[in-house]
Design an enzyme around this catalytic site. Sequence first.
Site, PDB file in Angstrom:
ATOM      1  N   PRO A 142       2.292  -1.571  -6.268  1.00 38.89           N
ATOM      2  CA  PRO A 142       1.201  -2.038  -5.407  1.00 38.89           C
ATOM      3  C   PRO A 142       0.273  -2.973  -6.184  1.00 38.89           C
ATOM      4  O   PRO A 142       0.009  -2.754  -7.368  1.00 38.89           O
ATOM      5  CB  PRO A 142       0.488  -0.747  -5.009  1.00 38.89           C
ATOM      6  CG  PRO A 142       1.502   0.326  -5.200  1.00 38.89           C
ATOM      7  CD  PRO A 142       2.347  -0.114  -6.359  1.00 38.89           C
ATOM      8  N   GLU A 143      -0.204  -4.008  -5.525  1.00 40.67           N
ATOM      9  CA  GLU A 143      -1.098  -4.967  -6.175  1.00 40.67           C
ATOM     10  C   GLU A 143      -2.529  -4.734  -5.707  1.00 40.67           C
ATOM     11  O   GLU A 143      -2.795  -3.821  -4.917  1.00 40.67           O
ATOM     12  CB  GLU A 143      -0.581  -6.381  -5.909  1.00 40.67           C
ATOM     13  CG  GLU A 143       0.856  -6.518  -6.404  1.00 40.67           C
ATOM     14  CD  GLU A 143       1.476  -7.892  -6.228  1.00 40.67           C
ATOM     15  OE1 GLU A 143       0.734  -8.890  -6.131  1.00 40.67           O
ATOM     16  OE2 GLU A 143       2.723  -7.971  -6.196  1.00 40.67           O
ATOM     17  N   LYS A 170      -5.825  -2.743 -10.495  1.00 38.29           N
ATOM     18  CA  LYS A 170      -4.902  -1.770  -9.917  1.00 38.29           C
ATOM     19  C   LYS A 170      -5.283  -0.333 -10.263  1.00 38.29           C
ATOM     20  O   LYS A 170      -4.531   0.598  -9.954  1.00 38.29           O
ATOM     21  CB  LYS A 170      -3.480  -2.077 -10.380  1.00 38.29           C
ATOM     22  CG  LYS A 170      -3.012  -3.479  -9.989  1.00 38.29           C
ATOM     23  CD  LYS A 170      -1.631  -3.776 -10.530  1.00 38.29           C
ATOM     24  CE  LYS A 170      -1.248  -5.229 -10.273  1.00 38.29           C
ATOM     25  NZ  LYS A 170       0.093  -5.550 -10.805  1.00 38.29           N
ATOM     26  N   ARG A 228      10.747 -10.377 -13.482  1.00 37.49           N
ATOM     27  CA  ARG A 228      10.462 -10.107 -12.068  1.00 37.49           C
ATOM     28  C   ARG A 228      11.131 -11.174 -11.201  1.00 37.49           C
ATOM     29  O   ARG A 228      11.239 -12.331 -11.605  1.00 37.49           O
ATOM     30  CB  ARG A 228       8.953 -10.139 -11.799  1.00 37.49           C
ATOM     31  CG  ARG A 228       8.114  -9.255 -12.691  1.00 37.49           C
ATOM     32  CD  ARG A 228       8.112  -7.815 -12.251  1.00 37.49           C
ATOM     33  NE  ARG A 228       7.216  -7.032 -13.084  1.00 37.49           N
ATOM     34  CZ  ARG A 228       5.919  -6.880 -12.857  1.00 37.49           C
ATOM     35  NH1 ARG A 228       5.365  -7.478 -11.808  1.00 37.49           N
ATOM     36  NH2 ARG A 228       5.176  -6.139 -13.658  1.00 37.49           N
TER      37      ARG A 228
END
EC number: 3.2.2.-
Length: 263
Positions: free
Chosen positions: A2-3, A53, A253
Site C-alpha cells: 500500500p502507498e 507509509k 519493480r
Amino acid sequence: MPEGPEIRRAADKLVEAVVGKTLTRVWFAFPELKPYETELVGQQVRQIETRGKALLTYFSHDRVLYSHNQLYGVWRVVNAGESPETKRDLRIRLETQDRAILLYSASDIEMLTLDTLTAHPFLQRIGPDVLDLSLTPEQVCERLLLPRFRRRQFSGLLLDQAFLAGLGNYLRVEILWQAQLAPQHTASQLNEEQLQTLSRALLEIPRLSYNTRGTVDENRHHGAIFSFKVFHREGESCERCGGTIERTMLSSRPFYWCPHCQS
C-alpha cells in the site's frame, strides 16, 4: 505494498471508529508489547496520523503506537467483540465500547513516547509527506535539485522515502507518465518547465489518488477506482498519444510507460 494514499484512507476510517473514545480492551500479539495491554485500558485514543507509509496512534497518556504495514499489513474496523474469519494473523486489537480496530499481518510495530518518537529510525529518514497540504510544488522542486537527489534516476528516486514519503510503484509510474518523462532521467537534466511539471505531478497524482479511491477490494489493486493511465495497462494504447504502453522492470519493480510520449 500500500502507498501513501491507501494508508491515509485507512487512517481516516480508524479515526472515525475510535478517536476520542476510551479503550475497553487491548491485545497485542508480540511479547514485548504485552505489558502495555493493561496500561492502555481506560486511556483514550487521542489522534491517528500517517507519516508516509507509517501510521501513528496517539494515546492520552503520551504513548504512541508506531506501525508500518509493509507488504501485507492491513487494518480493519469491526464492531466491539467481533472477530472476523480470516487467514491473516492478528497483531493488534484496540477496542472501545462500540468499535474495534484490528491490525493483521504487519510485523513492524513499536510502542514509543512523544519524546522518543522523533528519534525513530524510519521517521528520521523519511522526507516530507506528499499528502501534507502545506508542501508546495516549489518546495518539491527545491528538493529535486538538492545535491543528494539531483543526479539520481527517477526510476529509483521516486521509490526512495527519503526523497518524498508516501510514494510507491504505481505513483512512480503515473507521475512520470503525467510529466512525460522517461524513467532514466534525472532532475539535473531537466529544463525549468519540465522541473515545474514534475514537481506539480509529484503532489497532484498522490492527492488525486487519495481523494478518488474507493472501498478496499482485496482482489483489485488496493481497491483502486483511481484511473490509471499506464499502470497495469501493458499492450494498451496511450490515451495521450496513441502509442503502445510497455512493461519493464526497474529497481526490481514492474514499470509501465509509453516510450512514444515519455522522452
